[in-house]
Design a protein around this motif. Sequence first.
Motif, PDB file in Angstrom:
ATOM      1  N   ALA A 132       0.885  -1.060   0.089  1.00  0.00           N
ATOM      2  CA  ALA A 132       0.076  -0.028   0.306  1.00  0.00           C
ATOM      3  C   ALA A 132       1.156   0.944  -0.078  1.00  0.00           C
ATOM      4  CB  ALA A 132      -0.704  -0.523   1.208  1.00  0.00           C
ATOM      5  N   THR A 133       1.621   1.577   0.970  1.00  0.00           N
ATOM      6  CA  THR A 133       2.720   2.863   0.584  1.00  0.00           C
ATOM      7  C   THR A 133       3.549   2.766  -0.334  1.00  0.00           C
ATOM      8  OG1 THR A 133       3.313   1.940   2.843  1.00  0.00           O
ATOM      9  CG2 THR A 133       4.321   3.526   2.449  1.00  0.00           C
ATOM     10  N   GLU A 164       3.124   6.038  -3.245  1.00  0.00           N
ATOM     11  CA  GLU A 164       4.002   6.941  -2.924  1.00  0.00           C
ATOM     12  C   GLU A 164       4.475   6.885  -4.640  1.00  0.00           C
ATOM     13  OE1 GLU A 164       7.139   5.134  -1.311  1.00  0.00           O
ATOM     14  OE2 GLU A 164       6.978   6.050   0.809  1.00  0.00           O
ATOM     15  N   SER A 165       4.370   5.418  -5.824  1.00  0.00           N
ATOM     16  CA  SER A 165       4.228   5.512  -7.043  1.00  0.00           C
ATOM     17  C   SER A 165       2.843   5.974  -7.237  1.00  0.00           C
ATOM     18  CB  SER A 165       3.806   4.526  -7.658  1.00  0.00           C
ATOM     19  OG  SER A 165       5.207   3.282  -6.706  1.00  0.00           O
ATOM     20  N   ASN A 166       2.712   6.706  -8.740  1.00  0.00           N
ATOM     21  CA  ASN A 166       1.510   7.284  -9.726  1.00  0.00           C
ATOM     22  C   ASN A 166       1.375   5.706 -10.823  1.00  0.00           C
ATOM     23  OD1 ASN A 166       1.234   9.316  -7.639  1.00  0.00           O
ATOM     24  ND2 ASN A 166       2.333  10.524  -8.869  1.00  0.00           N
ATOM     25  N   LYS A 177       1.390  -3.708 -10.341  1.00  0.00           N
ATOM     26  CA  LYS A 177       0.925  -3.397  -8.648  1.00  0.00           C
ATOM     27  C   LYS A 177       1.120  -4.729  -8.387  1.00  0.00           C
ATOM     28  CE  LYS A 177      -3.365  -2.072  -8.659  1.00  0.00           C
ATOM     29  NZ  LYS A 177      -4.623  -1.271  -8.505  1.00  0.00           N
ATOM     30  N   ALA A 178       1.060  -6.330  -9.498  1.00  0.00           N
ATOM     31  CA  ALA A 178       0.923  -7.614  -9.369  1.00  0.00           C
ATOM     32  C   ALA A 178       2.047  -7.955  -8.997  1.00  0.00           C
ATOM     33  CB  ALA A 178       0.627  -8.612 -10.173  1.00  0.00           C
ATOM     34  N   THR A 179       3.576  -7.172  -9.943  1.00  0.00           N
ATOM     35  CA  THR A 179       5.166  -7.219 -10.043  1.00  0.00           C
ATOM     36  C   THR A 179       5.719  -6.581  -8.719  1.00  0.00           C
ATOM     37  OG1 THR A 179       5.057  -7.584 -11.933  1.00  0.00           O
ATOM     38  CG2 THR A 179       7.624  -7.149 -11.072  1.00  0.00           C
ATOM     39  N   LEU A 180       4.625  -5.521  -7.673  1.00  0.00           N
ATOM     40  CA  LEU A 180       5.302  -5.501  -6.795  1.00  0.00           C
ATOM     41  C   LEU A 180       4.801  -6.102  -5.349  1.00  0.00           C
ATOM     42  CD1 LEU A 180       5.743  -3.086  -4.723  1.00  0.00           C
ATOM     43  CD2 LEU A 180       3.443  -2.148  -4.997  1.00  0.00           C
TER      44      LEU A 180
END
Length: 186
Positions: free
Chosen positions: A144-145, A149-151, A158-161
């Motif tokens: 979530a953080t 911070e990433s736009n 998002k899945a990779t993150l």
Amino acid sequence: MKDFKRCYTLFSLCALNCGLCSMHLDSYCPGCGGGAGNQPCAIARCSQQRSGIEYCYLCDEYPCEKYDGIDTFDSFITHRNQLKDFEKVKKIGIDSYQSELAEKIEILKHLLANYNDGRRKSFFCIAVNLLELQDVESVAEQIATTEAESNNLTLKEKATLAANLFQTMATKRNIILKLNKKASKK
């Protein structure tokens, strides 16, 4: 299995976390004792023969021969924590364990709704199942953080993150986030 019913179907009588299983989430399996369930389950038959005990650890014969090598191979859900999870239930009580499982289920549902690019369902199910609740919560907070911070991250980003953060936590805990499959017979 006829007449096999349980009050809480998200934690099986043999200690699988059905609520974190991809088969349960896709409504292919109602969970242990949720109706049709796993028809040929020897452990469910054993439970019925012993007055319908709710969990195997409550049986005088636990752990019996049915548990020999139970965590060696997985099915649709990881079996690696079965014995460990029963020990945890004995330590903190079934109500506390079910509460933790409910929190994990909610986090998993959020991950699947917001971070599954169509290729991460099993991975997220395994990660949430094998990691302790505090580690799962920590990763969810990091996701979530970082996302805030990433736009405008794409779903794939998002899945990779999310997958990378879970993998980092698993590596830190010496946990392998893959199902253990039996070697195929040749």
